[in-house]
Every structure is written in C-alpha cells, then in structure tokens.
Design a protein around this motif. Structure first.
Motif, mmCIF file in Angstrom:
data_model
loop_
_atom_site.group_PDB
_atom_site.id
_atom_site.type_symbol
_atom_site.label_atom_id
_atom_site.label_comp_id
_atom_site.label_asym_id
_atom_site.label_seq_id
_atom_site.Cartn_x
_atom_site.Cartn_y
_atom_site.Cartn_z
ATOM 1 N N ILE A 72 0.844 -1.198 0.000
ATOM 2 C CA ILE A 72 0.000 0.000 0.000
ATOM 3 C C ILE A 72 0.877 1.246 0.000
ATOM 4 N N ILE A 73 1.894 1.270 0.849
ATOM 5 C CA ILE A 73 2.767 2.437 0.953
ATOM 6 C C ILE A 73 3.520 2.667 -0.353
ATOM 7 N N LYS A 74 4.054 1.598 -0.942
ATOM 8 C CA LYS A 74 4.835 1.749 -2.174
ATOM 9 C C LYS A 74 3.964 2.180 -3.356
ATOM 10 N N ASN A 75 2.731 1.693 -3.427
ATOM 11 C CA ASN A 75 1.889 1.951 -4.591
ATOM 12 C C ASN A 75 0.935 3.126 -4.424
ATOM 13 N N TYR A 76 0.967 3.789 -3.274
ATOM 14 C CA TYR A 76 0.077 4.927 -3.051
ATOM 15 C C TYR A 76 0.429 6.039 -4.043
ATOM 16 N N PRO A 77 -0.583 6.765 -4.554
ATOM 17 C CA PRO A 77 -0.291 7.814 -5.547
ATOM 18 C C PRO A 77 0.665 8.881 -5.003
ATOM 19 N N MET A 78 1.417 9.468 -5.897
ATOM 20 C CA MET A 78 2.335 10.541 -5.523
ATOM 21 C C MET A 78 1.539 11.749 -5.019
ATOM 22 N N PRO A 79 2.140 12.534 -4.117
ATOM 23 C CA PRO A 79 1.394 13.657 -3.528
ATOM 24 C C PRO A 79 1.034 14.763 -4.523
ATOM 25 N N ARG A 80 1.841 14.905 -5.581
ATOM 26 C CA ARG A 80 1.542 15.922 -6.595
ATOM 27 C C ARG A 80 1.722 15.329 -7.982
ATOM 28 N N LYS A 81 1.006 15.884 -8.924
ATOM 29 C CA LYS A 81 1.182 15.473 -10.321
ATOM 30 C C LYS A 81 2.396 16.203 -10.900
ATOM 31 N N ASN A 82 2.932 15.674 -11.945
ATOM 32 C CA ASN A 82 4.064 16.277 -12.666
ATOM 33 C C ASN A 82 5.293 16.496 -11.775
ATOM 34 N N MET A 83 5.564 15.540 -10.908
ATOM 35 C CA MET A 83 6.760 15.641 -10.072
ATOM 36 C C MET A 83 7.991 15.304 -10.897
ATOM 37 N N LYS A 84 9.106 15.978 -10.592
ATOM 38 C CA LYS A 84 10.370 15.682 -11.263
ATOM 39 C C LYS A 84 10.886 14.351 -10.739
ATOM 40 N N GLN A 85 11.739 13.713 -11.533
ATOM 41 C CA GLN A 85 12.247 12.390 -11.155
ATOM 42 C C GLN A 85 12.972 12.430 -9.813
ATOM 43 N N ALA A 86 13.717 13.505 -9.545
ATOM 44 C CA ALA A 86 14.424 13.617 -8.264
ATOM 45 C C ALA A 86 13.427 13.662 -7.098
ATOM 46 N N GLU A 87 12.297 14.331 -7.295
ATOM 47 C CA GLU A 87 11.271 14.391 -6.250
ATOM 48 C C GLU A 87 10.618 13.025 -6.036
ATOM 49 N N ILE A 88 10.375 12.316 -7.132
ATOM 50 C CA ILE A 88 9.805 10.968 -7.046
ATOM 51 C C ILE A 88 10.774 10.047 -6.312
ATOM 52 N N ASP A 89 12.068 10.145 -6.657
ATOM 53 C CA ASP A 89 13.073 9.307 -5.991
ATOM 54 C C ASP A 89 13.129 9.601 -4.493
ATOM 55 N N ARG A 90 13.074 10.873 -4.122
ATOM 56 C CA ARG A 90 13.100 11.251 -2.710
ATOM 57 C C ARG A 90 11.851 10.739 -1.987
ATOM 58 N N GLU A 91 10.695 10.835 -2.645
ATOM 59 C CA GLU A 91 9.438 10.332 -2.061
ATOM 60 C C GLU A 91 9.522 8.822 -1.832
ATOM 61 N N MET A 92 10.036 8.091 -2.815
ATOM 62 C CA MET A 92 10.141 6.642 -2.671
ATOM 63 C C MET A 92 11.151 6.264 -1.587
ATOM 64 N N THR A 93 12.244 7.009 -1.474
ATOM 65 C CA THR A 93 13.207 6.762 -0.395
ATOM 66 C C THR A 93 12.530 6.955 0.957
ATOM 67 N N ASN A 94 11.736 8.014 1.091
ATOM 68 C CA ASN A 94 10.991 8.245 2.336
ATOM 69 C C ASN A 94 10.020 7.105 2.614
ATOM 70 N N ARG A 95 9.372 6.615 1.580
ATOM 71 C CA ARG A 95 8.417 5.522 1.764
ATOM 72 C C ARG A 95 9.118 4.242 2.223
ATOM 73 N N TYR A 96 10.252 3.934 1.606
ATOM 74 C CA TYR A 96 11.000 2.744 2.024
ATOM 75 C C TYR A 96 11.501 2.891 3.462
ATOM 76 N N SER A 97 11.895 4.103 3.836
ATOM 77 C CA SER A 97 12.322 4.348 5.216
ATOM 78 C C SER A 97 11.159 4.159 6.178
ATOM 79 N N PHE A 98 9.978 4.602 5.763
ATOM 80 C CA PHE A 98 8.788 4.434 6.607
ATOM 81 C C PHE A 98 8.458 2.950 6.781
ATOM 82 N N ILE A 99 8.557 2.189 5.712
ATOM 83 C CA ILE A 99 8.292 0.757 5.792
ATOM 84 C C ILE A 99 9.288 0.098 6.751
ATOM 85 N N ASP A 100 10.559 0.487 6.645
ATOM 86 C CA ASP A 100 11.581 -0.079 7.515
ATOM 87 C C ASP A 100 11.332 0.299 8.969
ATOM 88 N N PHE A 101 10.834 1.515 9.191
ATOM 89 C CA PHE A 101 10.528 1.972 10.545
ATOM 90 C C PHE A 101 9.470 1.083 11.173
#
Length: 92
Positions: A63-92
């Motif tokens: 659910i956490i990994k596949n949840y929609p991104m918070p904004r549309k038209n995000m740059k790849q660096a923003e998407i990568d940072r969001e996914m890193t945060n999500r993986y950190s949350f899962i690990d937490f």
C-alpha cells in the motif's frame, strides 16, 4: 491490523463510542469490543459495503509503495526522494 487500541485510549477518544461498544468482563472491568458492521450500519443509517476494496494491495508495504504521488508532474528527483521516504517508513 494491530488489534484493539488500549482501553485508556478508547476511554479518552472523542469518537470511541461510534465504533466500539463498552462492555464489562467477568471481574467488572470495563472493556471494549468493535461494533459489528450490522450494528454500525443500524446506528448510523448507512449501508456498508463489506466487499469494497479501498486498496488493491494486501500488505502495508505494498500500500505504501503503490500509493499515488502527492503531486502530479513531479520531477524524477522528487519521485526518488518520495520513494526513499516511503522505504524508510516501511523499515521503521
């Protein structure tokens, strides 16, 4: 997913009575149980859909990994940072 909240938390919760029914155990201690879907529907005049799926994933990490991104038209660096945060949350 984790069972009932602690009794003290249900005692101070503003809407605990909406979802939980107060009972007493054999020793007279106050306990709570989750209201049945039928009881909740009857009290709130609603028709719940027990087969409705809010998420197609079946595990919390999915659910956490596949949840929609918070904004549309995000740059790849923003998407990568969001996914890193999500993986950190899962690990937490």
């Amino acid at each position: 997913m984790l069972g009932l909240p602690p009794t003290w938390m249900l005692e101070v919760g503003k809407q605990s009575g909406e979802f939980f029914e107060k009972t007493h155990d054999e020793f007279g201690r106050r306990t709570y149980r989750l209201k049945s879907m039928e009881q909740y529907s009857r009290e709130h005049s609603t028709k719940e859909q027990p087969s409705k799926k809010y998420f197609s994933a079946t595990t919390l990490p999915e659910i956490i990994k596949n949840y929609p991104m918070p904004r549309k038209n995000m740059k790849q660096a923003e998407i990568d940072r969001e996914m890193t945060n999500r993986y950190s949350f899962i690990d937490f």
